[in-house]
Design a protein around this motif. Structure first.
Motif, mmCIF file in Angstrom:
data_model
loop_
_atom_site.group_PDB
_atom_site.id
_atom_site.type_symbol
_atom_site.label_atom_id
_atom_site.label_comp_id
_atom_site.label_asym_id
_atom_site.label_seq_id
_atom_site.Cartn_x
_atom_site.Cartn_y
_atom_site.Cartn_z
ATOM 1 N N GLY A 33 48.527 21.151 26.934
ATOM 2 C CA GLY A 33 49.196 21.535 28.274
ATOM 3 C C GLY A 33 49.665 22.833 28.279
ATOM 4 N N LEU A 34 51.219 22.897 28.372
ATOM 5 C CA LEU A 34 51.928 24.590 28.687
ATOM 6 C C LEU A 34 52.429 24.556 27.136
ATOM 7 N N ILE A 35 51.676 25.903 27.376
ATOM 8 C CA ILE A 35 51.736 26.520 25.296
ATOM 9 C C ILE A 35 53.419 27.203 25.682
ATOM 10 N N TRP A 36 53.035 28.367 27.089
ATOM 11 C CA TRP A 36 54.473 29.757 26.845
ATOM 12 C C TRP A 36 54.314 29.598 28.009
ATOM 13 N N ALA A 37 55.170 29.920 28.617
ATOM 14 C CA ALA A 37 55.872 30.177 30.083
ATOM 15 C C ALA A 37 57.135 31.837 29.910
ATOM 16 N N LEU A 38 56.905 32.610 31.188
ATOM 17 C CA LEU A 38 57.950 33.221 31.709
ATOM 18 C C LEU A 38 58.526 33.228 32.716
ATOM 19 N N ALA A 284 51.457 46.505 36.546
ATOM 20 C CA ALA A 284 52.379 45.613 35.743
ATOM 21 C C ALA A 284 51.800 44.347 34.838
ATOM 22 N N SER A 285 50.697 44.096 36.165
ATOM 23 C CA SER A 285 50.037 43.439 35.790
ATOM 24 C C SER A 285 48.939 43.206 35.166
ATOM 25 N N GLU A 286 48.155 44.608 34.703
ATOM 26 C CA GLU A 286 47.267 44.635 33.800
ATOM 27 C C GLU A 286 47.762 45.077 32.235
ATOM 28 N N ALA A 287 49.171 45.606 32.308
ATOM 29 C CA ALA A 287 49.667 45.503 31.271
ATOM 30 C C ALA A 287 49.759 44.453 30.627
ATOM 31 N N VAL A 288 50.975 43.306 31.128
ATOM 32 C CA VAL A 288 50.831 42.133 30.744
ATOM 33 C C VAL A 288 49.528 41.232 30.225
ATOM 34 N N VAL A 289 48.352 41.022 31.695
ATOM 35 C CA VAL A 289 47.206 40.493 30.746
ATOM 36 C C VAL A 289 46.543 41.662 28.902
ATOM 37 N N THR A 290 47.080 42.512 28.884
ATOM 38 C CA THR A 290 46.105 42.962 27.991
ATOM 39 C C THR A 290 46.860 42.412 27.123
ATOM 40 N N GLU A 291 48.210 42.754 26.880
ATOM 41 C CA GLU A 291 49.290 42.426 26.263
ATOM 42 C C GLU A 291 49.088 40.781 25.582
ATOM 43 N N ILE A 292 48.309 40.184 26.431
ATOM 44 C CA ILE A 292 48.462 38.879 25.730
ATOM 45 C C ILE A 292 47.087 38.688 25.176
ATOM 46 N N LEU A 293 45.969 39.327 25.942
ATOM 47 C CA LEU A 293 44.581 38.809 25.463
ATOM 48 C C LEU A 293 44.535 39.869 23.954
ATOM 49 N N CYS A 294 45.491 40.556 23.424
ATOM 50 C CA CYS A 294 45.923 40.830 22.179
ATOM 51 C C CYS A 294 46.392 39.999 21.321
ATOM 52 N N LYS A 295 47.194 39.392 21.390
ATOM 53 C CA LYS A 295 47.797 38.207 20.863
ATOM 54 C C LYS A 295 47.138 37.422 20.580
ATOM 55 N N LEU A 296 45.939 36.622 21.835
ATOM 56 C CA LEU A 296 44.886 36.309 21.125
ATOM 57 C C LEU A 296 43.982 36.571 20.364
ATOM 58 N N GLY A 297 44.303 37.467 20.033
ATOM 59 C CA GLY A 297 43.243 38.331 18.984
ATOM 60 C C GLY A 297 41.702 38.824 19.617
ATOM 61 N N GLU A 329 60.886 42.807 25.242
ATOM 62 C CA GLU A 329 60.254 41.912 24.021
ATOM 63 C C GLU A 329 60.246 40.444 24.399
ATOM 64 N N ALA A 330 60.666 40.416 25.604
ATOM 65 C CA ALA A 330 60.464 38.476 26.473
ATOM 66 C C ALA A 330 59.190 38.367 26.396
ATOM 67 N N LEU A 331 57.542 39.745 26.745
ATOM 68 C CA LEU A 331 56.846 39.388 26.312
ATOM 69 C C LEU A 331 56.048 39.708 24.535
ATOM 70 N N THR A 332 56.193 40.571 24.448
ATOM 71 C CA THR A 332 56.147 40.926 22.804
ATOM 72 C C THR A 332 56.664 40.005 21.890
ATOM 73 N N GLY A 333 57.084 38.710 22.265
ATOM 74 C CA GLY A 333 57.969 38.164 21.154
ATOM 75 C C GLY A 333 57.167 37.113 21.111
ATOM 76 N N TRP A 334 56.320 36.799 21.929
ATOM 77 C CA TRP A 334 55.429 35.431 21.928
ATOM 78 C C TRP A 334 54.650 35.810 20.294
ATOM 79 N N GLN A 335 54.704 34.881 19.366
ATOM 80 C CA GLN A 335 53.814 34.267 18.672
ATOM 81 C C GLN A 335 53.238 33.006 18.757
ATOM 82 N N PRO A 336 51.312 33.118 19.374
ATOM 83 C CA PRO A 336 51.242 32.382 19.350
ATOM 84 C C PRO A 336 50.301 31.047 18.791
ATOM 85 N N ARG A 337 50.281 30.438 18.248
ATOM 86 C CA ARG A 337 49.524 28.961 17.618
ATOM 87 C C ARG A 337 48.184 28.585 18.040
ATOM 88 N N LEU A 338 47.385 29.324 16.772
ATOM 89 C CA LEU A 338 45.741 29.299 17.631
ATOM 90 C C LEU A 338 44.621 28.326 16.225
#
Length: 338
Positions: A33-38, A284-297, A329-338
């Protein structure tokens, strides 16, 4: 979606932060289900063109795509907000011809191509743009294919038309929500609303789908695969969807939408990502989705393409670096558990 939006991206010029972008993020795992939200992920939002793979779902699930011999390249174009390059418009012309139709059957309207060389060539030759140049003409070609398959009337953008009723049914089933309404998109088709959370849930179903499980899952697998296999058709040269998918390869299908919506389908993690920036700023949407894609490896943040969307730099007309973006930090601080 302005209320309770989270500050996500700052824009700096020299040592001064001169603007900031707030927004909302929902990441949904198909099993957990939902694993992260802002921000506010429950308020109604319009996904705009980031939902095109869902709008194309009835085309494939109904059997219309196979009945008319559509290729994966055509399915990628059905999910596209294309730039109007010759490769895009040529495919639309051929697709309509195979249906026994002309450009007049489209209901998307005409606008100049986003692709600057193609646009400049049209202007210099004093030729008007046609509906095939509309960034949504691939989606509308898909709508026309389903219309013909259903033997329905020509006004396929009417919300009461069988095509749009099928789109709404798929939308509500995948989001697990009753849509609160719709807006008429720039291409004249209805764009159905849901919460951002519901949209992320729908995207996670695309991510978790297995070929052969049932007609719907097979259709979702085919559509996400078509997008990943043909990134140039999904957007165009220099566009974020194309550039990021080219770097990632067949690991994620991503799609932008107007007013700074961004969607990502990540099959290897069974995850769907939905982003909405409150002020509608695409950077901004491009920056945010790119950061998330990086976090997901899925992306190396040191890659020049990723860096360009994460931090810039911003240059003036002389090429001088004047600033860049910083993620909060709200965006960069998330560490997904994959």
């Amino acid at each position: 979606m302005v209320g309770t939006a989270e500050r996500l991206v700052e824009v700096w010029r020299g040592d001064i932060c001169e603007s900031e972008h707030r927004g909302h993020v929902a990441v949904w795992h198909a099993d957990a289900g939902l694993i992260w939200a802002l921000g506010d992920i429950d308020r109604p939002m319009l996904p705009r063109s980031s939902s095109k793979m869902i709008q194309a779902l009835p085309l494939v699930e109904s059997g219309a795509a196979d009945a008319h011999g559509l290729t994966d390249a055509q399915l990628a174009l059905a999910c596209a907000s294309h730039s109007g390059m010759p490769v895009h418009t040529g495919m639309v012309t051929d697709w309509l011809s195979a249906l026994g139709l002309t450009e007049d059957a489209l209901r998307c309207g005409a606008h100049l191509p986003y692709h600057e060389p193609t646009r400049d060539a049209l202007v210099c030759s004093k030729c008007a743009a046609g509906q095939r140049h509309n960034n949504c003409s691939g989606k509308h070609s898909g709508f026309l294919t389903l219309t013909k398959h259903l033997k329905a009337g020509p006004e396929y953008v009417d919300p009461a038309h069988p095509v749009q009723r099928a789109v709404l049914a798929a939308w509500e089933e995948l989001t697990d929500e009753t849509s609160p309404g719709y807006g008429i998109d720039g291409c004249s088709a209805p764009n159905f609303a849901s919460s951002l959370k519901g949209f992320a849930r729908a995207l996670s179903q695309f991510a978790a789908a297995r070929d052969g499980a049932d007609a719907r899952q097979s259709a979702m697998v085919r559509l996400r695969g078509a997008m990943m296999a043909h990134p140039l058709l999904v957007a165009g040269e220099g566009r974020a969807c194309t550039r990021l998918m080219e770097v990632m390869g067949p690991r994620a299908a991503i799609k932008t939408g107007a007013e700074a919506v961004f969607a990502a389908i990540v099959p290897e993690h069974r995850i769907g990502v939905a982003v909405k920036i409150a002020d509608g700023a695409t950077r901004a949407s491009e920056a945010v989705v790119t950061e998330i894609l990086c976090k997901l490896g899925l992306l190396d943040r040191a890659d020049p393409v990723a860096q360009g969307y994460l931090s810039g730099p911003i240059r003036n007309v002389r090429g001088t670096v004047t600033g860049g973006y910083r993620l909060t930090e709200a965006l960069t601080g998330w560490q997904p558990r994959l």
